[in-house]
Write a protein that holds these residues in place. Structure first.
Motif, PDB file in Angstrom:
ATOM      1  N   LEU A 156      -3.939  -7.722 -14.389  1.00  0.00           N
ATOM      2  CA  LEU A 156      -2.145  -7.350 -13.896  1.00  0.00           C
ATOM      3  C   LEU A 156      -1.871  -6.174 -15.152  1.00  0.00           C
ATOM      4  CD1 LEU A 156      -0.797 -10.869 -15.351  1.00  0.00           C
ATOM      5  CD2 LEU A 156      -0.048 -10.010 -13.609  1.00  0.00           C
ATOM      6  N   GLY A 157      -3.334  -5.780 -16.279  1.00  0.00           N
ATOM      7  CA  GLY A 157      -2.435  -5.094 -16.816  1.00  0.00           C
ATOM      8  C   GLY A 157      -3.359  -3.672 -16.076  1.00  0.00           C
ATOM      9  N   THR A 158      -4.269  -3.461 -15.301  1.00  0.00           N
ATOM     10  CA  THR A 158      -4.721  -2.719 -14.522  1.00  0.00           C
ATOM     11  C   THR A 158      -4.219  -2.310 -12.859  1.00  0.00           C
ATOM     12  OG1 THR A 158      -6.285  -4.299 -13.203  1.00  0.00           O
ATOM     13  CG2 THR A 158      -7.513  -3.288 -14.875  1.00  0.00           C
ATOM     14  N   SER A 159      -3.391  -3.138 -12.744  1.00  0.00           N
ATOM     15  CA  SER A 159      -1.958  -2.974 -11.682  1.00  0.00           C
ATOM     16  C   SER A 159      -1.377  -2.697 -12.818  1.00  0.00           C
ATOM     17  CB  SER A 159      -1.349  -4.736 -11.359  1.00  0.00           C
ATOM     18  OG  SER A 159      -2.768  -5.238 -10.634  1.00  0.00           O
ATOM     19  N   GLN A 160      -0.918  -2.691 -13.476  1.00  0.00           N
ATOM     20  CA  GLN A 160      -0.058  -1.701 -14.273  1.00  0.00           C
ATOM     21  C   GLN A 160       0.139  -0.625 -14.134  1.00  0.00           C
ATOM     22  OE1 GLN A 160       1.981  -3.466 -17.739  1.00  0.00           O
ATOM     23  NE2 GLN A 160       3.336  -3.085 -17.417  1.00  0.00           N
ATOM     24  N   THR A 161      -1.437   0.062 -14.890  1.00  0.00           N
ATOM     25  CA  THR A 161      -1.672   1.645 -15.187  1.00  0.00           C
ATOM     26  C   THR A 161      -1.847   2.350 -13.978  1.00  0.00           C
ATOM     27  OG1 THR A 161      -2.798   0.582 -16.803  1.00  0.00           O
ATOM     28  CG2 THR A 161      -3.762   3.330 -15.839  1.00  0.00           C
ATOM     29  N   THR A 162      -2.093   1.502 -12.558  1.00  0.00           N
ATOM     30  CA  THR A 162      -2.500   2.080 -11.579  1.00  0.00           C
ATOM     31  C   THR A 162      -0.630   3.059 -10.820  1.00  0.00           C
ATOM     32  OG1 THR A 162      -4.137   0.578 -10.790  1.00  0.00           O
ATOM     33  CG2 THR A 162      -3.345   1.780  -8.603  1.00  0.00           C
ATOM     34  N   ALA A 163       0.097   1.440 -11.480  1.00  0.00           N
ATOM     35  CA  ALA A 163       1.178   1.591 -10.601  1.00  0.00           C
ATOM     36  C   ALA A 163       2.082   3.843 -11.816  1.00  0.00           C
ATOM     37  CB  ALA A 163       2.546   0.902 -11.068  1.00  0.00           C
ATOM     38  N   ILE A 164       1.593   3.365 -12.988  1.00  0.00           N
ATOM     39  CA  ILE A 164       2.001   4.481 -13.841  1.00  0.00           C
ATOM     40  C   ILE A 164       1.512   5.520 -13.223  1.00  0.00           C
ATOM     41  CG2 ILE A 164       1.196   5.507 -15.859  1.00  0.00           C
ATOM     42  CD1 ILE A 164       2.002   2.408 -17.220  1.00  0.00           C
ATOM     43  N   ILE A 165       0.460   5.509 -12.521  1.00  0.00           N
ATOM     44  CA  ILE A 165      -0.624   6.599 -12.895  1.00  0.00           C
ATOM     45  C   ILE A 165      -0.244   7.206 -10.868  1.00  0.00           C
ATOM     46  CG2 ILE A 165      -2.471   8.008 -11.178  1.00  0.00           C
ATOM     47  CD1 ILE A 165      -4.043   5.839 -13.297  1.00  0.00           C
TER      48      ILE A 165
END
Length: 417
Positions: A156-165
């Protein structure tokens, strides 16, 4: 707990075998992408509707309205929401987000959106964010076995980080081709996708308890371990706040680069955080408190070069390293709360946590302006890093002292009956 390693595919394969979690992850990933779009869309729409002399005021109010009311909602709505089931909380937040953002987008496309109305709609749309996040991670605790929660939280956290990128560049292209209102409408639609995905998630109900529902903060007060973790996290995020003010000025004023070059710094941080989170999620078990303290110390150390050099390469490497170090922190932090709180109390506890963590960084950022004026951009980043390292040292000393007190406490003598 002992630290053991597993290969990354094996660590995540077990989690992705859970059908309900796959639906939750897919829905949240889409909504995270919408939030990535909103990073650009919110400010550009504010600029588009504001009078030139009020642009800065409207932009500031819009950014604050998109985040800070979540803290108010976590506190003010607790009597009505703290015993709702987790899926209902996530769905309610998704629908409110979609309604508020969608209404703002439609009014803008019709030429009827005023700055005051825009800020009000953003504020309404964010009221349930802390509860929605609490519901998401409560669902994880219900769907996923305890030994798999860290990889689940990491995904979940890496999905959020990817979205920010990925989100901001996509928003830039979308706004250039259409308008900020269209980008905001797409953000609203992503929350409808999340709500639709939630309908198919089976969740085992938590047995009702006869006790009177208690606020999240009272529950935290009964658990010193969680309260200490929340205090550590809040101070950590507060000390991060000035970075968001100082880094743009460091790039533009100290390095003499264009404002667009700031995107390079945040991109290397985001990629580092993505890699760090994924790699750490492959750790099956880890001693959580030492790991959290090490992450805080490492992030603070990564900021120190900004106050010691003006080398672009050194500071870029420092921020990338900081991203790798910070990447695992959100997932480990949430996992600790999931493990320590009772299942029935978890939504209220996580919402109380969210009310503090959501506000900590913006409050820190408010102090960033005066600090930059006093210390300069590089000095502010150095001070933030040094204080963060000091925070880690204090936390380590307190943990060691607590462990020593427990070891020295007398063991009650057994009674003979």
């Amino acid at each position: 707990m002992q630290l053991t390693n597993r290969l990354v595919p094996a660590a995540y394969r077990d989690v992705l075998r859970v059908p309900g979690f796959r639906r939750l992850l897919s829905g949240e990933t889409v909504s995270y992408l919408g939030d990535g779009l909103s990073v650009v869309a919110i400010t550009l729409l504010a600029i588009a509707i504001a009078a030139p002399e009020h642009t800065a005021l409207v932009v500031g109010a819009a950014v604050a309205a998109y985040t800070l009311p979540a803290a108010l909602g976590a506190l003010a709505l607790a009597p009505w929401l703290r015993r709702l089931d987790a899926r209902t909380l996530v769905t309610a937040n998704a629908l409110l987000r979609a309604g508020g953002l969608g209404t703002a987008a439609v009014l803008h496309l019709l030429g009827r959106l005023s700055p005051a109305g825009y800020v009000a709609l953003l504020a309404v749309s964010s009221l349930l964010v802390a509860w929605g996040s609490a519901g998401t991670y409560t669902l994880v605790s219900r769907l996923v076995p305890a030994e798999h929660r860290l990889p689940a939280n990491t995904l979940l956290g890496t999905s959020q980080t990817t979205a920010i990128i990925v989100g901001p560049p996509l928003a830039g292209l979308l706004v250039a081709a259409t308008s900020p209102g269209v980008a905001l409408a797409v953000d609203a639609l992503t929350y409808l996708v999340l709500a639709a995905q939630l309908r198919g998630i089976p969740v085992t109900a938590v047995p009702a308890e006869p006790t009177v529902p208690t606020s999240g903060f009272r529950l935290l007060a009964r658990r010193p371990e969680l309260l200490g973790l929340l205090a550590l996290t809040a101070v950590f995020f507060f000390l991060y706040g000035p970075v968001e003010v100082a880094l743009p000025l460091f790039v533009v004023d100290t390095l003499g680069r264009s404002a667009g070059f700031l995107g390079v710094y945040w991109a290397v941080f985001g990629v580092g955080a993505l890699l760090g989170g994924l790699l750490a999620g492959a750790l099956r078990r880890v001693s959580p408190w030492p790991f959290a303290i090490a992450v805080i110390a490492g992030w603070g150390a990564a900021l120190l070069p900004f106050g010691l050099t003006t080398s672009t390469w050194i500071t870029l490497v420092g921020l990338a390293a900081g991203g790798v170090i910070y990447g695992p922190f959100p997932a480990f932090n949430i996992t600790l709360f999931q493990s320590a709180a009772d299942p029935a109390d978890l939504p209220a506890v996580l919402a109380a946590r969210g009310s503090i963590t959501v506000a900590a960084a913006p409050i820190g950022a408010a102090f960033g302006g005066p600090l930059v004026t006093w210390l300069g951009p590089g000095g502010t980043l150095l001070a933030s890093g040094a204080l963060t390292v000091a925070l880690a040292v204090v936390a380590a000393v307190l943990r060691l002292a607590s462990a020593a007190r427990r070891r020295s406490a007398p063991v009650p003598a057994a009674t003979v009956g």
